[in-house]
Design an enzyme around this catalytic site. Structure first.
Site, PDB file in Angstrom:
ATOM      1  CG  ASP A 133       2.101  -5.093  -7.624  1.00  0.00           C
ATOM      2  OD1 ASP A 133       2.893  -4.355  -6.992  1.00  0.00           O
ATOM      3  OD2 ASP A 133       0.909  -5.239  -7.299  1.00  0.00           O
TER       4      ASP A 133
ATOM      5  CG  HIS B 247      -5.513 -11.477   1.582  1.00  0.00           C
ATOM      6  ND1 HIS B 247      -5.864 -11.112   0.302  1.00  0.00           N
ATOM      7  CD2 HIS B 247      -5.180 -10.331   2.214  1.00  0.00           C
ATOM      8  CE1 HIS B 247      -5.728  -9.791   0.167  1.00  0.00           C
ATOM      9  NE2 HIS B 247      -5.323  -9.296   1.313  1.00  0.00           N
TER      10      HIS B 247
ATOM     11  CG  ASP C  14      -4.029 -13.616  -1.360  1.00  0.00           C
ATOM     12  OD1 ASP C  14      -5.189 -13.218  -1.154  1.00  0.00           O
ATOM     13  OD2 ASP C  14      -3.027 -12.900  -1.182  1.00  0.00           O
TER      14      ASP C  14
ATOM     15  CD1 TRP D  82       1.387  -3.739   4.400  1.00  0.00           C
ATOM     16  CD2 TRP D  82       0.643  -3.069   2.412  1.00  0.00           C
ATOM     17  NE1 TRP D  82       0.012  -3.782   4.436  1.00  0.00           N
ATOM     18  CE2 TRP D  82      -0.482  -3.372   3.222  1.00  0.00           C
ATOM     19  CE3 TRP D  82       0.412  -2.643   1.099  1.00  0.00           C
ATOM     20  CZ2 TRP D  82      -1.795  -3.254   2.774  1.00  0.00           C
ATOM     21  CZ3 TRP D  82      -0.897  -2.525   0.654  1.00  0.00           C
ATOM     22  CH2 TRP D  82      -1.984  -2.824   1.488  1.00  0.00           C
TER      23      TRP D  82
ATOM     24  CG  ASP E  79      -2.312  -8.409   3.855  1.00  0.00           C
ATOM     25  OD1 ASP E  79      -2.401  -9.551   4.354  1.00  0.00           O
ATOM     26  OD2 ASP E  79      -2.311  -8.225   2.628  1.00  0.00           O
ATOM     27  CD  GLU E  80      -4.968  -5.511   1.049  1.00  0.00           C
ATOM     28  OE1 GLU E  80      -4.953  -4.489   0.359  1.00  0.00           O
ATOM     29  OE2 GLU E  80      -4.730  -6.649   0.567  1.00  0.00           O
TER      30      GLU E  80
HETATM   31  C1  ACM Z   1      -0.296  -6.051   0.756  1.00  0.00           C
HETATM   32  O1  ACM Z   1       0.159  -5.520  -0.259  1.00  0.00           O
HETATM   33  N1  ACM Z   1      -1.604  -6.276   0.869  1.00  0.00           N
HETATM   34  C2  ACM Z   1       0.561  -6.468   1.837  1.00  0.00           C
END
Ligand code: ACM
Length: 542
Positions: free
Chosen positions: A433, A277, A204, A406, A339-340
């Site tokens: 989390d 990431h 990450d 997700w 993602d993101e």
């Molecule tokens: C994520 O929680 N960004 C997959």
């Protein structure tokens, strides 16, 4: 102030009272209450009578086991822990306190088993080593460690199999790293509750944690951040602690984890998150970015605009990394993130814009689709399947990609309608989390709220799908991101008891789910976690 978590309000049941009557499963003449098993077996009937173990315990094993000695060792451990009596192997015929039978016709589902206790002994039958393994995990919750040999065990009959074939937990080792013994302990605990997949988030922005021999600076540079934000940047925190943080797992250590998991019937799925990431990698190899850099391994949490540029160098890097990753992790699946990934840099990059024009792509999202389809083709050529977070649908994912939903359930619904396999892991129900409670003294966590009850109410199969679409939902997964989860104690606190709830969601029949019954079964598991020195959050008063 941070309280000792064990001093938080406690639920008034204790382990001694946890045996509960499961009236939905009990026949008319039960002579004992049903044992407190999590996840609840698919079917359990109490019978009359009890089994009393011999002074020396005899175990017989028959059938063609793949690893007879592993099952024998586990069986020995379970019986020895329960009654502290010597254990001996018994002939396959004749008397045995515990008889393990592998028979191809014992069940259509390879993870299934039956467990029968009569006055004569315990018999576990299964069509595979995995079924025997799960039968022994269930036995461990019936013949609990240190239980009374003179009281023996209640006669019963369990016929069990999982509802879903994919029962996962994800651990983020990038934001904070866990030691090899800590990960092994987590795998031990996962096996007890019949999870079969460990998704290992290894890279990450804040750290690269897996050795890649052809890119040594991933270990020497990307694995270290020079400091870490203190507190939650979402709440305005900017101060840093000034303490360098980092480390990585060697390939030998990762192989050790894979083997340890395999022995517990758990598959390890590695995740190399791309094209976003990736700041930690860019810190070592800035030529993979669309802008010149330099980049520092991220010292705060959040999403960075700096992502991999879709250049030939990047594809060489990704393929080199994945080649080594696939050699270390034999799993069918390789998670490539997706993602993101902001499109800011690609919008400004001549190279990215050239590809968009050349390939006739609509925009930068389509370019991400193109990027990940190319990676997918590489992975597929090696006989593997990619998993991507649900953003991979936005740019058009290869039909053979499996989607991990997700941002809610909708990504998963869209994906099964498009013909993808899906794993449901929505923030709303399984982001481990998130804070478990709003009570004072809860440790620092992401501001969102995920109490135990919400996890228990998770339903991975939404309404309105056709039978073939439902069949594409492979299962579900809890995700433990570790921005605020620094120690093994913290990891365990976030996992338990919420992963008990998730285990039941993923294993037990939907119609058997029963919140009040679950609460009555949790304390027996807490007693076991206490014995194993595992941290957990106590139940709130109901
Ligand atoms: C994520 O929680 N960004 C997959």
């Amino acid at each position: 102030m941070r309280l000792d978590r064990r001093t938080l309000p406690t639920f008034l049941f204790t382990a001694c009272c946890a045996a509960v009557s499961l009236s939905v499963f009990a026949r008319d003449t039960p002579t004992a209450t049903a044992p407190a098993i999590i996840p609840l077996p698919a079917s359990m009937e109490m019978d009359a009578g009890r089994f009393h173990p011999g002074k020396t315990l005899h175990i017989a094993i028959s059938g063609k086991l793949a690893d007879r000695s592993a099952i024998a060792t586990l069986a020995n451990d379970v019986l020895r822990e329960a009654w502290h009596r010597p254990v001996a192997a018994a002939p396959t015929q004749g008397h045995a306190d515990l008889r393990l039978v592998l028979a191809a016709d014992a069940g259509a589902n390879r993870e299934s088993y039956t467990l029968r206790i009569t006055r004569d002994g315990i018999v576990i039958r299964a069509p595979s080593d995995t079924g025997l393994f799960y039968g022994l995990q269930t036995l461990r919750q019936i013949a609990t460690p240190g239980s009374s040999a003179s009281a023996g065990l209640p006669a019963l009959h369990i016929a069990d199999q999982p509802r879903f074939g994919y029962r996962g937990l994800m651990l983020d080792s990038a934001r904070h790293m866990q030691s090899i013994p800590a990960i092994k302990q987590q795998l031990d605990l996962m096996a007890r509750y019949k999870f079969n997949t460990f998704h290992w988030h290894l890279t990450d922005d804040q750290g690269w944690r897996i050795e890649i021999k052809r890119y040594p600076k991933l270990a020497s540079i990307s694995s270290m951040r020079k400091e870490t934000v203190i507190g939650n940047p979402d709440n305005g925190a900017t101060a840093r602690d000034g303490i360098p943080y980092g480390g990585y797992y060697t390939q030998a250590q990762a192989r050790e984890i894979v083997a340890y998991a395999k022995a517990r019937h758990i598959t390890v799925i590695p995740e190399i998150d791309m094209p976003g990431h990736m700041v930690a990698a860019l810190a070592a190899y800035p030529e993979l970015a669309c802008t010149p850099g330099p980049f520092d391994v991220y010292t705060t949490w959040g999403v960075s605009d700096d992502v991999l540029c879709p250049s030939p160098q990047t594809f060489a890097f990704v393929e080199g990394v994945l080649t080594e990753v696939m050699a270390v992790f034999p799993s069918r699946y390789v998670h490539v993130g997706g993602d993101e990934a902001p499109t800011t840099r690609w919008k400004q990059s001549a190279l990215a814009q050239d590809i968009i024009r050349r390939e006739g792509l609509k925009d930068e999202h389509a370019l991400q689709g193109w990027f990940l389809r190319r990676v997918e083709g590489f992975v597929r050529a090696h006989g593997r399947t990619i998993i991507g977070w649900d953003e991979i649908l936005e740019g058009g994912a290869s039909p053979t990609a499996t989607v991990m939903s997700w941002r809610g359930m909708q990504g998963g619904i869209d994906a099964v309608r498009l013909g993808h396999d899906v794993i449901m892991a929505p923030t709303s129900h399984v982001y481990l989390d998130y804070c478990q409670s709003k009570t004072p003294g809860e440790p620092l966590c992401i501001d969102n709220f995920l109490p135990l009850r919400t996890v228990y109410d998770f339903e991975p199969v939404p309404d309105g799908l056709t039978a073939p679409q439902v069949a594409r939902i492979l299962g579900g997964q809890g995700n433990l991101w570790t921005e605020f989860v620094k120690t093994q104690q913290d990891v365990q606190y976030m996992l338990f008891p919420r992963s008990f709830a998730l285990a039941e969601v993923l294993w037990s029949p939907k119609q058997a789910r029963d919140w009040n019954g679950f609460l009555l079964r949790v304390p027996a598991q807490f007693a076991e976690l206490d014995r194993l020195h595992v941290n957990y959050r106590r139940l709130d008063p109901q």
